[in-house]
Enzyme design. Structure first.
Site, PDB file in Angstrom:
ATOM      1  N   ASP A 112       0.834  -1.198   0.000  1.00 49.03           N
ATOM      2  CA  ASP A 112       0.000   0.000   0.000  1.00 49.03           C
ATOM      3  C   ASP A 112       0.875   1.257   0.000  1.00 49.03           C
ATOM      4  O   ASP A 112       1.826   1.364   0.779  1.00 49.03           O
ATOM      5  CB  ASP A 112      -0.871  -0.032   1.262  1.00 49.03           C
ATOM      6  CG  ASP A 112      -1.832   1.119   1.330  1.00 49.03           C
ATOM      7  OD1 ASP A 112      -2.668   1.228   0.426  1.00 49.03           O
ATOM      8  OD2 ASP A 112      -1.737   1.920   2.294  1.00 49.03           O
ATOM      9  N   GLU A 130       1.235  -0.445  -5.349  1.00 46.98           N
ATOM     10  CA  GLU A 130       0.249   0.596  -5.626  1.00 46.98           C
ATOM     11  C   GLU A 130       0.992   1.922  -5.737  1.00 46.98           C
ATOM     12  O   GLU A 130       1.459   2.457  -4.737  1.00 46.98           O
ATOM     13  CB  GLU A 130      -0.789   0.674  -4.495  1.00 46.98           C
ATOM     14  CG  GLU A 130      -1.891   1.648  -4.804  1.00 46.98           C
ATOM     15  CD  GLU A 130      -2.302   2.523  -3.629  1.00 46.98           C
ATOM     16  OE1 GLU A 130      -3.331   3.174  -3.743  1.00 46.98           O
ATOM     17  OE2 GLU A 130      -1.586   2.577  -2.604  1.00 46.98           O
TER      18      GLU A 130
END
Ligand code: GLC
Length: 622
Positions: free
Chosen positions: A264, A306
């Site tokens: 993330d 990401e």
């Protein structure tokens, strides 16, 4: 020094020793001579290695022999929130047949770890890396679910939120108790001097809720870095102790049997004054060390990155052995798809994707139409300029279109405003079905619009299912779930419009999926057919790169892929009108004169002068 259980595969021993050597070099180059910390890290790696289950080790060995296992055409993903999908982990286990029915072989569980109470950014405010959110179940239920999925040939992915923890994480609690060792695991400052310097160049991520990246903690009497929500505190990777703790947490999660970790917000993990603290070189050094450690303990487990940023930053994350991420979100594709649906013009999409393809990298995209976040309209300004389009005005137009403000708009959505400091366009929330016009058409009882909306939904899916990389469906889209504005009634969610499309799966609607007369059945059965077609043909293997086709018609997006024996031609009409393309154009690509439409079984002759596509029609021709 690292020891090794010699009864195991000798290839494994070699890899383990090679990794250890490289790791030490990298660790020392980033953190200096820090014997104690390095030895602690070695202890962590050894313990995780010894604790890895036998069946996982067998899988590791197989994957070491086939390191690109994830490129298989058989991999078809879906991301789900456990609670929204089936209440809890055991509920999901009961629904394994549902995934199998559709053909899903890769499940991304949105955050499942324990979070703070109250607002938790959809699970991204983790308070323990080693516990499951008690609302969803416990770690042994999670392990059990992952095992059950593996037995069915379904791989699993979870979010590894490594840029920050919740301010209720035990490391913060230790820091609050005055333990300096833990304070150094975060960016904490006694005065505002350094934060002031950071703020000069650090953009805002959620400007609608906070105008600063550092907050003052009354408990600590310190300024703390918090670039996302004020309750998410950024971790300090300049500290080797923090790195070791993160490595340990990562190995713990991999040892539960997870195959893929979604890293993330990875570009944000290293911060330097005077920079935008995005994608700095040290991020890649950290990533490289994490890769080496994974390869030593759980080879074959991979990272999905990401990075919502420029083409360069996304592509820069793809790596070879020991570097980068095996998978990256194809964020530009998602934005371009939504743009093309409004403008009925596919040129922006082609130029943008072509730019990604220029990178000679071992790339594997995660192709998605939408995800749990909003659609951020920071489309490549360069592409728009090339097309003579003013990007700011354009962002406003597309957002207004999706909001339903432009005459002829079919969509229902919500949006966030343009922020000049973040240099981002506006952002749009809404489910695929609502953005494609299905919600509005059903409300208006308009059959024609309902048909067109379903065609749009399938058109977008046809691209993520055929473009190079792994398709990732968003749970609920397979039956056309609509927006759910009820989030506004919850104080924990009301200020975050992303909840509009994070909807609970309506199982009463899902029950209708077998009936081809219903909306649910029309979408589900068509997707199932496309997924089956994809999985049965090696032309969809992610290792085959896409070549764009100049279709001579800006509404028709075309690309082809070839292997030694066959070729695939994909044509997609993004307009609400019939569109023709000249067959000569395809002949120039050296394609065969007669192709079969995999979707309808129809034979298409390129000897005819032109080929007509119906509104929002797509063709997969082989
Ligand atoms: C990622 C997630 C997003 C979350 C943020 C902070 O961007 O996708 O949902 O809010 O990280 O963790």
């Amino acid at each position: 020094m690292l020891t090794y259980e010699t009864s195991l595969d000798p290839e494994f021993k070699e890899r383990f020793e090679e990794g250890a050597k490289l790791l030490q070099e990298k660790y020392t180059s980033l953190y200096g001579e820090t014997k104690e910390n390095y030895e602690n890290l070695v202890g962590i790696i050894e313990a995780a290695f010894q604790g890895r289950k036998k069946d996982l080790r067998l899988q590791d060995n197989q994957r070491s022999r086939q390191p690109q296992w994830y490129m298989s055409e058989k991999l078809v993903g879906m991301s789900i929130y456990v609670d929204l999908f089936a209440d809890n982990l055991t509920g999901v286990k009961d629904k394994i047949e549902y995934f199998k029915e559709l053909g899903i072989t890769y499940i991304h569980f949105m955050p499942v770890l324990k979070t703070r109470d109250g607002k938790d950014d959809g699970g991204f405010a983790v308070s323990s890396y080693k516990e499951i959110n008690p609302k969803l179940g416990n770690m042994s239920e999670f392990e059990d679910l992952v095992d059950a999925l593996r037995k069915e040939g379904i791989v699993t992915c979870i979010d590894f939120v490594l840029n920050h923890t919740a301010k209720e994480h035990e490391w913060v609690l230790e820091a609050m108790n005055g333990n300096e060792k833990y304070q150094q695991m975060y960016y904490m400052f006694d005065t505002y001097d350094i934060p002031r310097e950071f703020e000069k160049t650090l953009p805002l991520i959620f400007p609608e809720v906070s105008q600063q990246n550092f907050i003052y903690s009354d408990e600590l009497k310190k300024w703390v870095c918090s670039i996302f929500y004020e309750y998410q505190w950024d971790l300090n990777y300049k500290n080797p102790v923090l790195f070791n703790n993160i490595a340990e947490s990562m190995l713990f999660l991999l040892n539960q049997g997870v195959d893929i970790l979604r890293l993330d917000a990875i570009p944000h993990i290293w911060k330097e004054v005077g920079t935008d603290c995005f994608n700095l070189p040290q991020v890649h050094e950290i990533l490289s060390m994490l890769n080496i450690i994974v390869d030593m303990v759980a080879p074959g487990s991979i990272f999905k990155g990401e990075a919502i940023g420029s083409t360069e930053s996304i592509m820069g994350f793809f790596g070879d052995k020991y570097n980068g991420c095996s998978l990256m979100y194809n964020f530009p594709l998602s934005v371009s798809l939504w743009n093309a649906l409004v403008t009925e013009d596919t040129r922006e999409m082609q130029i943008t994707l072509d730019r990604l393809n220029e990178y000679e990298k071992n790339r594997c995209f995660i192709n998605y139409i939408r995800c749990h976040d909003d659609i951020a309209w920071d489309m490549d300004g360069e592409t728009l300029r090339q097309l003579g389009i003013d990007s700011t005005a354009h962002f406003e137009y597309v957002t207004d279109f999706y909001l339903g403000k432009i005459p002829g708009s079919f969509s229902k959505a919500e949006s966030k405003d343009f922020d000049s400091k973040a240099k981002e366009g506006r952002k749009t929330s809404g489910t695929v079905a609502s953005l494609c016009g299905l919600e509005k058409a059903v409300e208006d009882a308009n059959e024609l619009q309902t048909d067109l909306a379903i065609k749009k939904i399938l058109l977008l899916h046809s691209i993520i299912l055929s473009y190079e990389g792994i398709p990732m469906l968003y749970g609920g889209d397979e039956i056309g779930m609509f927006n759910d504005p009820s989030y506004k009634d919850s104080w924990e969610k009301a200020d975050d419009s992303r909840w509009l499309h994070r909807v609970s799966l309506d199982w009463a609607r899902a029950e209708k999926r077998g009936d081809g007369e219903t909306i649910e059945g029309r979408i589900f059965q068509s997707l199932k057919k496309l997924i089956t077609a994809r999985k049965s043909n090696p032309l969809f293997n992610s290792s085959l790169h896409t070549k764009f086709l100049e279709t001579g018609n800006q509404s028709v997006f075309g690309y082809c892929k070839k292997n030694q024996t066959d070729e695939l031609l994909v044509l997609c009409n993004f307009s609400g009108e019939n569109q023709k393309i000249n067959s000569k154009i395809m002949n120039s690509e050296g394609l065969r004169r007669e192709l079969c439409n995999m979707v309808t079984g129809e034979i298409i002759s390129l000897n005819e002068h032109s080929l007509t596509l119906q509104p929002y029609e797509f063709m997969w021709l082989t």
